[in-house]
Motif scaffolding. Structure first.
Motif, PDB file in Angstrom:
ATOM      1  N   LEU A  26     -30.319 -10.141 -71.761  1.00  0.00           N
ATOM      2  CA  LEU A  26     -29.153 -10.355 -72.616  1.00  0.00           C
ATOM      3  C   LEU A  26     -29.247  -9.507 -73.881  1.00  0.00           C
ATOM      4  O   LEU A  26     -28.265  -8.897 -74.312  1.00  0.00           O
ATOM      5  N   LEU A  27     -30.437  -9.461 -74.469  1.00  0.00           N
ATOM      6  CA  LEU A  27     -30.612  -8.657 -75.677  1.00  0.00           C
ATOM      7  C   LEU A  27     -30.483  -7.161 -75.375  1.00  0.00           C
ATOM      8  O   LEU A  27     -29.891  -6.416 -76.159  1.00  0.00           O
ATOM      9  N   ILE A  28     -31.008  -6.728 -74.261  1.00  0.00           N
ATOM     10  CA  ILE A  28     -30.866  -5.320 -73.867  1.00  0.00           C
ATOM     11  C   ILE A  28     -29.396  -4.989 -73.654  1.00  0.00           C
ATOM     12  O   ILE A  28     -28.910  -3.952 -74.112  1.00  0.00           O
ATOM     13  N   LEU A  29     -28.677  -5.880 -72.992  1.00  0.00           N
ATOM     14  CA  LEU A  29     -27.246  -5.672 -72.780  1.00  0.00           C
ATOM     15  C   LEU A  29     -26.490  -5.641 -74.117  1.00  0.00           C
ATOM     16  O   LEU A  29     -25.565  -4.835 -74.299  1.00  0.00           O
ATOM     17  N   SER A  30     -26.897  -6.472 -75.066  1.00  0.00           N
ATOM     18  CA  SER A  30     -26.297  -6.465 -76.398  1.00  0.00           C
ATOM     19  C   SER A  30     -26.469  -5.108 -77.066  1.00  0.00           C
ATOM     20  O   SER A  30     -25.528  -4.563 -77.651  1.00  0.00           O
ATOM     21  N   HIS A  32     -36.834  -7.345 -86.644  1.00  0.00           N
ATOM     22  CA  HIS A  32     -35.961  -7.866 -87.693  1.00  0.00           C
ATOM     23  C   HIS A  32     -35.711  -6.801 -88.756  1.00  0.00           C
ATOM     24  O   HIS A  32     -34.592  -6.636 -89.220  1.00  0.00           O
ATOM     25  N   VAL A  33     -36.757  -6.101 -89.154  1.00  0.00           N
ATOM     26  CA  VAL A  33     -36.614  -5.037 -90.147  1.00  0.00           C
ATOM     27  C   VAL A  33     -35.712  -3.936 -89.606  1.00  0.00           C
ATOM     28  O   VAL A  33     -34.811  -3.448 -90.294  1.00  0.00           O
ATOM     29  N   LEU A  34     -35.916  -3.561 -88.349  1.00  0.00           N
ATOM     30  CA  LEU A  34     -35.098  -2.509 -87.756  1.00  0.00           C
ATOM     31  C   LEU A  34     -33.649  -2.935 -87.634  1.00  0.00           C
ATOM     32  O   LEU A  34     -32.738  -2.147 -87.900  1.00  0.00           O
ATOM     33  N   SER A  85     -33.107   4.389 -79.773  1.00  0.00           N
ATOM     34  CA  SER A  85     -34.478   4.151 -80.231  1.00  0.00           C
ATOM     35  C   SER A  85     -34.768   2.653 -80.369  1.00  0.00           C
ATOM     36  O   SER A  85     -35.861   2.193 -80.024  1.00  0.00           O
ATOM     37  N   LEU A  86     -33.785   1.877 -80.852  1.00  0.00           N
ATOM     38  CA  LEU A  86     -33.984   0.428 -80.930  1.00  0.00           C
ATOM     39  C   LEU A  86     -34.147  -0.185 -79.540  1.00  0.00           C
ATOM     40  O   LEU A  86     -34.968  -1.077 -79.338  1.00  0.00           O
ATOM     41  N   LEU A  87     -33.351   0.310 -78.602  1.00  0.00           N
ATOM     42  CA  LEU A  87     -33.451  -0.173 -77.228  1.00  0.00           C
ATOM     43  C   LEU A  87     -34.834   0.133 -76.646  1.00  0.00           C
ATOM     44  O   LEU A  87     -35.467  -0.740 -76.044  1.00  0.00           O
ATOM     45  N   LEU A  88     -35.300   1.338 -76.848  1.00  0.00           N
ATOM     46  CA  LEU A  88     -36.626   1.728 -76.355  1.00  0.00           C
ATOM     47  C   LEU A  88     -37.716   0.862 -76.973  1.00  0.00           C
ATOM     48  O   LEU A  88     -38.604   0.364 -76.278  1.00  0.00           O
ATOM     49  N   LEU A 105     -40.067  -1.763 -74.857  1.00  0.00           N
ATOM     50  CA  LEU A 105     -41.530  -1.648 -74.803  1.00  0.00           C
ATOM     51  C   LEU A 105     -42.219  -2.887 -75.374  1.00  0.00           C
ATOM     52  O   LEU A 105     -43.229  -3.327 -74.840  1.00  0.00           O
ATOM     53  N   LYS A 106     -41.674  -3.460 -76.442  1.00  0.00           N
ATOM     54  CA  LYS A 106     -42.309  -4.625 -77.062  1.00  0.00           C
ATOM     55  C   LYS A 106     -42.134  -5.895 -76.232  1.00  0.00           C
ATOM     56  O   LYS A 106     -42.939  -6.812 -76.331  1.00  0.00           O
ATOM     57  N   SER A 107     -41.085  -5.957 -75.405  1.00  0.00           N
ATOM     58  CA  SER A 107     -40.823  -7.190 -74.656  1.00  0.00           C
ATOM     59  C   SER A 107     -41.002  -7.001 -73.152  1.00  0.00           C
ATOM     60  O   SER A 107     -40.558  -7.836 -72.372  1.00  0.00           O
ATOM     61  N   LYS A 108     -41.668  -5.945 -72.774  1.00  0.00           N
ATOM     62  CA  LYS A 108     -41.781  -5.560 -71.368  1.00  0.00           C
ATOM     63  C   LYS A 108     -42.325  -6.667 -70.462  1.00  0.00           C
ATOM     64  O   LYS A 108     -41.822  -6.885 -69.370  1.00  0.00           O
ATOM     65  N   ASN A 109     -43.328  -7.378 -70.910  1.00  0.00           N
ATOM     66  CA  ASN A 109     -43.987  -8.362 -70.040  1.00  0.00           C
ATOM     67  C   ASN A 109     -43.658  -9.812 -70.377  1.00  0.00           C
ATOM     68  O   ASN A 109     -44.415 -10.704 -70.050  1.00  0.00           O
TER      69      ASN A 109
END
Length: 159
Positions: A69-73, A130-132, A49-52, A56-60
């Motif tokens: 890098l963050l997705i891979l993390s 950050h909260v998540l 869910s965090l990945l999704l 979605l928030k960083s798509k563009n």
């Protein structure tokens, strides 16, 4: 320069928050109540869910390398969670696999955040992320088998 963000509408964000809260609470309850089958379902869903959400928030964003890098993390964190689900005294190598996955994830997080501080413009993680991530950290602390959570909360020893 940053491309226009693909904004999630308020209803989508609220739906995500509700789903994440249910997944988070489900994981904690199944751990406390010792329901391994449901725990093995809820635990991986947290990182998914965090990945999704992050996707979605960083798509563009124009910072594709940083985003990847963050997705891979997050994916390596998920691998670590999955490996620990299979860890047992008969299969200690799953613990080492999980530990290695978390190590790689944290190295990638450090590199990502270092890159972000160098860029200083535009690509900033949203306060929601950050909260998540703080919530996820709290969940990890609670979920550690070595902690005395049940003894503290319920008055009996945790094995």
């Amino acid at each position: 320069m940053i491309k226009k963000q693909n904004k999630m509408n308020k209803a989508q964000e609220n739906s995500f928050y509700l789903a994440f809260l249910l997944i988070f609470l489900g994981n904690i309850l199944t751990h406390i109540l010792e329901i391994p089958l449901l725990e093995s379902i809820f635990k991986p869903m947290i990182m998914i869910s965090l990945l999704l959400y992050f996707y979605l928030k960083s798509k563009n964003t124009s910072f594709k390398k940083l985003r990847n890098l963050l997705i891979l993390s997050i994916i390596f964190s998920w691998f670590g969670d999955m490996a620990l689900l299979f860890e047992s005294p008969e299969k200690p190598y799953f613990f080492m696999l999980g530990l290695g996955s978390f190590l790689i994830a944290h190295i990638l997080y450090v590199v990502s955040f270092y890159q972000m501080t160098k860029k200083q413009k535009g690509f900033v993680l949203t306060s929601e992320l950050h909260v998540l991530s703080s919530t996820f950290d709290a969940l990890l602390i609670i979920s550690l088998k070595c902690c005395k959570c049940k003894e503290f909360f319920f008055g009996f020893k945790y094995n």
